[in-house]
Design a protein around this motif. Structure first.
Motif, PDB file in Angstrom:
ATOM      1  N   UNK A 195      -2.206   0.571  13.242  1.00  0.00           N
ATOM      2  CA  UNK A 195      -0.945  -0.024  12.812  1.00  0.00           C
ATOM      3  C   UNK A 195      -1.179  -0.864  11.552  1.00  0.00           C
ATOM      4  N   UNK A 196      -2.266  -1.627  11.538  1.00  0.00           N
ATOM      5  CA  UNK A 196      -2.579  -2.537  10.428  1.00  0.00           C
ATOM      6  C   UNK A 196      -3.368  -1.782   9.356  1.00  0.00           C
ATOM      7  N   UNK A 197      -2.650  -0.991   8.561  1.00  0.00           N
ATOM      8  CA  UNK A 197      -3.329  -0.157   7.570  1.00  0.00           C
ATOM      9  C   UNK A 197      -3.076  -0.657   6.157  1.00  0.00           C
ATOM     10  N   UNK A 198      -4.081  -0.513   5.321  1.00  0.00           N
ATOM     11  CA  UNK A 198      -3.935  -0.865   3.905  1.00  0.00           C
ATOM     12  C   UNK A 198      -3.342   0.323   3.142  1.00  0.00           C
ATOM     13  N   UNK A 199      -2.925   0.058   1.920  1.00  0.00           N
ATOM     14  CA  UNK A 199      -2.368   1.115   1.073  1.00  0.00           C
ATOM     15  C   UNK A 199      -3.447   2.191   0.826  1.00  0.00           C
ATOM     16  N   UNK A 200      -4.671   1.766   0.548  1.00  0.00           N
ATOM     17  CA  UNK A 200      -5.764   2.714   0.303  1.00  0.00           C
ATOM     18  C   UNK A 200      -6.023   3.593   1.519  1.00  0.00           C
TER      19      UNK A 200
ATOM     20  N   UNK B 120      -2.014  -6.779   3.621  1.00  0.00           N
ATOM     21  CA  UNK B 120      -2.757  -5.509   3.608  1.00  0.00           C
ATOM     22  C   UNK B 120      -2.506  -4.741   2.308  1.00  0.00           C
ATOM     23  N   UNK B 121      -2.538  -5.476   1.215  1.00  0.00           N
ATOM     24  CA  UNK B 121      -2.296  -4.903  -0.115  1.00  0.00           C
ATOM     25  C   UNK B 121      -2.850  -5.900  -1.116  1.00  0.00           C
ATOM     26  N   UNK B 125      -3.059  -2.233  -5.455  1.00  0.00           N
ATOM     27  CA  UNK B 125      -2.287  -1.305  -4.626  1.00  0.00           C
ATOM     28  C   UNK B 125      -0.806  -1.672  -4.568  1.00  0.00           C
ATOM     29  N   UNK B 133       5.268  -3.364   1.863  1.00  0.00           N
ATOM     30  CA  UNK B 133       3.843  -3.481   2.179  1.00  0.00           C
ATOM     31  C   UNK B 133       3.670  -4.267   3.471  1.00  0.00           C
ATOM     32  N   UNK B 134       2.490  -4.123   4.097  1.00  0.00           N
ATOM     33  CA  UNK B 134       2.258  -4.747   5.397  1.00  0.00           C
ATOM     34  C   UNK B 134       1.479  -6.058   5.293  1.00  0.00           C
ATOM     35  N   UNK B 136      -0.506  -8.861   8.141  1.00  0.00           N
ATOM     36  CA  UNK B 136      -0.812  -9.282   9.503  1.00  0.00           C
ATOM     37  C   UNK B 136      -0.760 -10.801   9.571  1.00  0.00           C
ATOM     38  N   UNK B 159       6.456  -5.832   5.691  1.00  0.00           N
ATOM     39  CA  UNK B 159       6.460  -5.404   7.084  1.00  0.00           C
ATOM     40  C   UNK B 159       5.454  -6.297   7.810  1.00  0.00           C
ATOM     41  N   UNK B 161       3.230  -7.711  10.889  1.00  0.00           N
ATOM     42  CA  UNK B 161       2.573  -7.326  12.140  1.00  0.00           C
ATOM     43  C   UNK B 161       1.900  -8.571  12.706  1.00  0.00           C
ATOM     44  N   UNK B 163      -0.754 -10.221  15.269  1.00  0.00           N
ATOM     45  CA  UNK B 163      -1.954  -9.790  16.007  1.00  0.00           C
ATOM     46  C   UNK B 163      -2.845 -10.989  16.264  1.00  0.00           C
TER      47      UNK B 163
END
Lengths: 259, 259
Positions: A195-200, B120-121, B125, B133-134, B136, B159, B161, B163
């Motif tokens: 779920x916690x993904x980076x753009x790369x 997460x960017x 990116x 973009x995400x 956490x 976005x 998240x 955790x």
């Protein structure tokens, strides 16, 4: 169903994933006959608006594209050799070019023109559109490559790159080798759907997703039928080992200079 | 230059690549003070429309974000501990969360709220936009995480998240570990700028391009400061070795079943 009389004939040998993908994009421009020993050929051709035909019919079309695994090119070329009319044009679409170019030149009569091609995209990576995608053309025999280039560029909207089979295989050994080695590595890791993904990471997964459904034949062709693949593979595995060794050092000496 | 009286104060400690990137996106919403020992801080802050300030001023803002390397979090937290007013909110933006969460909780007084975050960017990116973009968020102390989440979601369009630090580090060990190991491998290979590239290869290069300029500190943080990194790294290197061994077998027995 017969096509309007104005459309030139074209035969595709091989109704696998790539043959069908190609047929879908060529059927507006040709009276297209699809040859393949598979039992459901009629249904496949029907869905694509093409005719199901025999190898003889695909050979008689005047332009014949081989969409068979690289491993089968030699056998199919031999089967076609006596069936092709003088002045026919034969093309292939395999992921390596040195070997198919040699096999086709050896097997087909001198009266047959040969242009080897490698569309650098496929049913997954060009699912939306093929416009702007790249294709490599290798003229092998005759002077039809320019006409093929114009069709690919002007009609299909592809970016055409002309190369020798050796230049193609040298570049693609790295381009496809690295992509598929990384793809196989990630598939082997069987990573969760994070779920916690980076753009790369998202881009990486997309890149791998495009090749995840590629056939084992294609992976074997890329890794075993390209004369430059061993060199590219070695470069990849050596680089991985170098990264691993730098990290092992860093792990054991956390205060040292950064890797 | 003083900001309109209605904007809340916010201090950013660290004017590196990420601190500047963050300042650019926060400056419309805050009276922003940027603290960093570097000599050109005035010029940097000026370009961003922020104020250059001391650590004391960044601490006094009431909301203070640490944009320092993970390796420096402990030291900066100790320096801030006596400077923060009661009720202050402290956030970090590091790529690992277990260690910063612990260090901040240990160093900062109980009267200070703590929310650890990982956008997460980054500047590469998300060069075009951060919307979608995400990020956490890990609530560590106090009840301010919901407010931070609302700001990130509603105002910045991220976005969000939520955790625990451990859940974050477990996922990111794979997500960032794999991305950076592949990135380092491709950089080590020093590949040419190929012309005949596939769609997958182009995506791969884009993914690697986003992290190519990441600092050595960041790579070290991802690989050495995440408690789950050794496990993820082992899984990656083991998978590579498995792919290599399958290919070696296939190379020596070309007639056998496909890998």
């Amino acid at each position: 169903m017969s096509a309007p009389v104005s459309l030139p004939s074209l035969g595709i040998v091989g109704a696998g994933a790539f043959g069908r993908f190609m047929a879908r994009h060529l059927v507006p421009h040709f009276d297209l006959v699809l040859a393949d020993p598979r039992a459901d050929l009629d249904a496949i051709a029907g869905r694509l608006g093409a005719r199901a035909g025999t190898l003889d019919e695909a050979a008689a079309a005047g332009i014949t594209i081989l969409a068979v695994p690289v491993q089968a090119i030699g056998e199919v070329a031999h089967a076609l050799a006596t069936r092709l009319p003088a002045g026919a044009l034969v093309l292939d679409v395999g992921s390596v070019k040195v070997k198919p170019a040699r096999l086709l030149a050896e097997a087909l009569p001198e009266t047959v023109d040969i242009v080897c091609t490698h569309p650098l995209f496929g049913p997954q990576s060009a699912a939306d559109t093929i416009a702007g995608r790249k294709i490599t053309l290798c003229p092998v025999r005759g002077d039809r490559a320019d006409g093929v280039a114009r069709f690919c560029g002007d009609v299909l909207g592809l970016k055409v790159i002309e190369a020798t089979p050796a230049d193609h295989d040298r570049e693609l050994a790295y381009v496809q080798g690295v992509t598929h080695l990384i793809g196989k590595t990630l598939l082997t890791m069987a990573l969760d759907d994070f779920d916690q993904t980076t753009v790369s990471y998202d881009l990486l997964r997309r890149a791998v997703g495009y090749i995840a459904d590629d056939s084992a034949d294609l992976f074997r062709a890329i890794e075993l039928e390209n004369p430059f693949a061993p060199e590219a593979r070695r470069a990849f595995f050596d680089a991985v080992r170098q990264v691993e060794s730098v990290l092992e050092d860093a792990e054991h000496r956390p205060g040292e200079a950064a890797p």
